[in-house]
Design an enzyme around this catalytic site. Structure first.
Site, PDB file in Angstrom:
ATOM      1  N   LYS A 122      -1.466   2.820  -5.124  1.00  0.00           N
ATOM      2  CA  LYS A 122      -1.926   3.218  -3.785  1.00  0.00           C
ATOM      3  C   LYS A 122      -3.445   3.314  -3.847  1.00  0.00           C
ATOM      4  O   LYS A 122      -4.017   3.514  -4.921  1.00  0.00           O
ATOM      5  CB  LYS A 122      -1.350   4.592  -3.406  1.00  0.00           C
ATOM      6  CG  LYS A 122      -1.329   4.866  -1.925  1.00  0.00           C
ATOM      7  CD  LYS A 122      -0.117   4.273  -1.240  1.00  0.00           C
ATOM      8  CE  LYS A 122      -0.264   4.356   0.267  1.00  0.00           C
ATOM      9  NZ  LYS A 122       0.976   3.959   0.966  1.00  0.00           N
ATOM     10  N   ASP A 162      -1.751   0.838   5.317  1.00  0.00           N
ATOM     11  CA  ASP A 162      -1.169   2.179   5.456  1.00  0.00           C
ATOM     12  C   ASP A 162      -1.917   2.800   6.637  1.00  0.00           C
ATOM     13  O   ASP A 162      -2.490   2.060   7.459  1.00  0.00           O
ATOM     14  CB  ASP A 162      -1.342   2.995   4.159  1.00  0.00           C
ATOM     15  CG  ASP A 162      -0.535   4.291   4.159  1.00  0.00           C
ATOM     16  OD1 ASP A 162       0.694   4.236   4.011  1.00  0.00           O
ATOM     17  OD2 ASP A 162      -1.134   5.379   4.325  1.00  0.00           O
TER      18      ASP A 162
HETATM   19  P1  NDP Z   1      -0.978   4.140  11.476  1.00  0.00           P
HETATM   20  O1  NDP Z   1      -2.388   4.342  11.111  1.00  0.00           O
HETATM   21  O2  NDP Z   1      -0.568   2.881  12.150  1.00  0.00           O
HETATM   22  O3  NDP Z   1      -0.482   5.341  12.404  1.00  0.00           O
HETATM   23  C1  NDP Z   1      -0.521   6.660  11.955  1.00  0.00           C
HETATM   24  C2  NDP Z   1      -0.129   7.579  13.090  1.00  0.00           C
HETATM   25  O4  NDP Z   1      -0.004   8.901  12.604  1.00  0.00           O
HETATM   26  C3  NDP Z   1      -1.161   7.638  14.196  1.00  0.00           C
HETATM   27  O5  NDP Z   1      -0.525   7.904  15.408  1.00  0.00           O
HETATM   28  C4  NDP Z   1      -2.021   8.802  13.756  1.00  0.00           C
HETATM   29  O6  NDP Z   1      -2.763   9.431  14.800  1.00  0.00           O
HETATM   30  C5  NDP Z   1      -0.986   9.751  13.210  1.00  0.00           C
HETATM   31  N1  NDP Z   1      -1.599  10.618  12.190  1.00  0.00           N
HETATM   32  C6  NDP Z   1      -2.252  10.232  11.071  1.00  0.00           C
HETATM   33  N2  NDP Z   1      -2.710  11.290  10.386  1.00  0.00           N
HETATM   34  C7  NDP Z   1      -2.342  12.352  11.110  1.00  0.00           C
HETATM   35  C8  NDP Z   1      -2.523  13.735  10.942  1.00  0.00           C
HETATM   36  N3  NDP Z   1      -3.183  14.235   9.861  1.00  0.00           N
HETATM   37  N4  NDP Z   1      -2.000  14.553  11.879  1.00  0.00           N
HETATM   38  C9  NDP Z   1      -1.329  14.052  12.966  1.00  0.00           C
HETATM   39  N5  NDP Z   1      -1.134  12.751  13.176  1.00  0.00           N
HETATM   40  C10 NDP Z   1      -1.633  11.920  12.265  1.00  0.00           C
HETATM   41  O7  NDP Z   1      -0.150   4.367  10.128  1.00  0.00           O
HETATM   42  P2  NDP Z   1       1.343   3.929   9.777  1.00  0.00           P
HETATM   43  O8  NDP Z   1       2.193   3.960  10.984  1.00  0.00           O
HETATM   44  O9  NDP Z   1       1.255   2.691   8.990  1.00  0.00           O
HETATM   45  O10 NDP Z   1       1.764   5.084   8.760  1.00  0.00           O
HETATM   46  C11 NDP Z   1       2.429   6.272   9.186  1.00  0.00           C
HETATM   47  C12 NDP Z   1       3.140   6.908   8.000  1.00  0.00           C
HETATM   48  O11 NDP Z   1       4.089   5.978   7.470  1.00  0.00           O
HETATM   49  C13 NDP Z   1       2.238   7.285   6.816  1.00  0.00           C
HETATM   50  O12 NDP Z   1       2.787   8.439   6.181  1.00  0.00           O
HETATM   51  C14 NDP Z   1       2.383   6.095   5.882  1.00  0.00           C
HETATM   52  O13 NDP Z   1       2.073   6.420   4.545  1.00  0.00           O
HETATM   53  C15 NDP Z   1       3.858   5.790   6.065  1.00  0.00           C
HETATM   54  N6  NDP Z   1       4.290   4.446   5.683  1.00  0.00           N
HETATM   55  C16 NDP Z   1       3.740   3.341   6.266  1.00  0.00           C
HETATM   56  C17 NDP Z   1       4.177   2.088   5.911  1.00  0.00           C
HETATM   57  C18 NDP Z   1       3.683   0.867   6.603  1.00  0.00           C
HETATM   58  O14 NDP Z   1       4.253  -0.206   6.351  1.00  0.00           O
HETATM   59  N7  NDP Z   1       2.690   0.920   7.455  1.00  0.00           N
HETATM   60  C19 NDP Z   1       5.189   1.900   4.858  1.00  0.00           C
HETATM   61  C20 NDP Z   1       5.773   3.133   4.365  1.00  0.00           C
HETATM   62  C21 NDP Z   1       5.303   4.348   4.761  1.00  0.00           C
HETATM   63  P3  NDP Z   1      -4.351   9.178  14.923  1.00  0.00           P
HETATM   64  O15 NDP Z   1      -4.471   7.794  15.487  1.00  0.00           O
HETATM   65  O16 NDP Z   1      -4.819  10.251  15.823  1.00  0.00           O
HETATM   66  O17 NDP Z   1      -4.920   9.302  13.537  1.00  0.00           O
END
Ligand code: NDP
Length: 449
Positions: A122, A162
């Protein structure tokens, strides 16, 4: 277990997310160590918690005002026992060593569960893409890759996206890698379709999570049809989770970002989801703008002074936490139970605090840990690597079929491992035991490294 935690706490003070991840896996695999005395003698737990390599580097870049900014870049190469390091890059101001080590640690077991040949890694940076221009993001990505390129490669380490790293960032990172190495290889996944990306990769984590939920429900002769679902986040994972839930007849009533959440009692339908995709992926706006278009919904601003997240305090059948780590605390866990939730399927990594997990296990609801339920993303990344090696591109139906099959297999693997260790129906124990056993056996086969 206490010895291991003391060891890592002494060696790496202050890494609370990493301790949390280690403690969860460690507790689950104690019976495996008891059954295999060789594992203790070979100190497999001590070895697996220590990254094979950590790279930390300076990332200087120039903003649009001509001011030089400096961020910190990281890559954790955690474990390569079963394949090249594989895992995403996260760009978010909260990024630090503890968060990336927890994510890399989780990734090792997740990748093992997919049955594909991928080790765990990571990386990322404390850079915040929010509010930055495309040019600023490009300059940052180019600077980041100008150091990272010497540590990665299609047979060494293959990063992906991510939080904060989507198609735009992967494009800039790939372009710089290609220029520096003068080679066009599958060194990153999540690429755009026109230059090496795989169909279904953007959808894979969200779709995979819902496929896993459907498998869990099937064990109780239920489906997602007419189930009310709470989804958090509004990024990549959340969007495709909502899409698949709608397709399978469920109703999603919430979405969020770090500023707040919307509650739409009528349900987020396909049209509303399209609006969210445009809002988030193209306009890069805030979820609060949803109510400007759909006034039937209610927006609630995030309030850090509260002891709970009101998003989890609505009547529902299922919850899909898909934003970030520790977004469900003990109180949220109790609220979910009070509101009738019978299934929690983690799209995010480690979104449930240990106290919340204990509640889910006590109540015997269907609870899927992220390392099993969100493995669809990395699984299709593995399929993207395979297609890149063959210089072929599979049709969407084929990739989706493979994804579905992988999620079904992970589900069964978790159930089998849990039963073998007398924890029937405990997906967390099953995922940890199955992933751990596979990686540890590979490590032992390869000698003391
Ligand atoms: P994105 O950046 O596309 O979206 C993240 C979302 O979560 C946004 O809506 C963001 O809001 C919100 N968010 C992020 N940090 C916080 C926080 N501290 N408090 C509240 N809301 C928050 O990321 P992903 O959708 O790719 O990832 C989401 C989760 O899924 C993560 O935990 C990631 O590790 C996990 N994941 C992702 C994979 C992938 O293929 N993308 C695979 C496996 C797991 P804002 O825009 O305001 O920051």
């Amino acid at each position: 277990m206490k010895d291991i935690l003391t060891l890592i706490k002494d060696r790496d003070p202050g890494e609370k997310e990493f301790y949390q991840a280690v403690e969860e896996v460690g507790e689950s695999v104690l019976p495996v160590l008891d059954r295999n005395p060789q594992y203790r003698q070979e100190a497999v737990l001590e070895r697996i918690v220590e990254p094979e390599r950590i790279i930390i580097f300076r990332v200087p870049w120039m903003d649009d005002q001509g001011q030089v900014q400096v961020n910190r870049g990281f890559r954790i190469q955690m474990n390569s026992a079963i394949g090249p390091y594989k895992g995403g890059l996260r760009f978010h101001p909260s990024v630090n060593l503890s968060i990336l080590k927890f994510l890399a640690f989780e990734q090792v077991f997740k990748n093992a569960l997919t049955t594909l040949a991928m080790g765990g890694g990571k990386g990322g940076s404390d850079f915040d893409p929010k509010g930055k221009s495309d040019n600023e993001v490009m300059r940052f990505c180019q600077s980041f890759m100008s150091e990272l390129f010497r540590h990665i490669g299609p047979n060494t380490d293959v990063p992906a996206g991510d939080i904060g790293v989507g198609a735009r960032e992967i494009g800039y990172l790939f372009g710089m890698y290609k220029k520096l190495r003068n080679e066009f290889t599958g060194v990153l996944t999540g690429k755009s379709l026109g230059w090496g990306g795989s169909l279904i990769r953007p959808e894979a984590t969200g779709y995979g999570s819902v496929y896993f939920a459907a498998e869990m429900l099937a064990t109780r002769n239920e489906t997602l049809e007419d189930k009310t679902c709470l989804v958090s986040g509004s990024g990549n994972v959340s969007q495709y989770t909502v899409e698949k839930i709608i397709e399978l007849g469920g109703k999603v009533v919430t979405l969020s970002d770090s500023s707040g959440y919307i509650y739409d009692e009528e349900g987020i339908d396909a049209g509303k989801l399209d609006f969210v995709k445009r809002l988030k992926n193209i306009k890069r706006g805030r979820i609060s703008e949803y109510i400007d278009k759909y006034s039937e919904a209610v927006y609630t601003e995030a309030d850090t002074s509260l002891d709970h997240n009101p998003l989890w305090d609505h009547k529902a059948d299922c919850a899909f936490p898909s934003a970030t780590e520790n977004e469900i605390n003990e109180k949220d866990g109790m609220n979910l139970m009070k509101n009738g939730v019978k299934l929690v399927c983690e799209g995010a990594n480690m979104p449930s605090a240990p106290e919340a997990i204990n509640i889910f296990l006590d109540k015997k609801i269907l609870y899927a840990p992220g390392k099993a339920s969100n493995a669809g993303g990395v699984a299709v990344s593995g399929l993207e690597m395979a297609q890149n090696s063959m210089r072929l591109s599979w049709p969407a139906e084929e990739v989706d079929q493979r994804l579905k099959m992988i999620m079904k297999n992970i589900h069964q693997t978790c159930l089998d491992a849990a039963s073998e260790y007398d924890k029937p129906g405990n997906y967390m124990a099953g995922a940890n035991i199955a992933g751990f056993t596979k990686v540890v056996n590979a490590m032992l086969d390869q000698g003391l490294l």
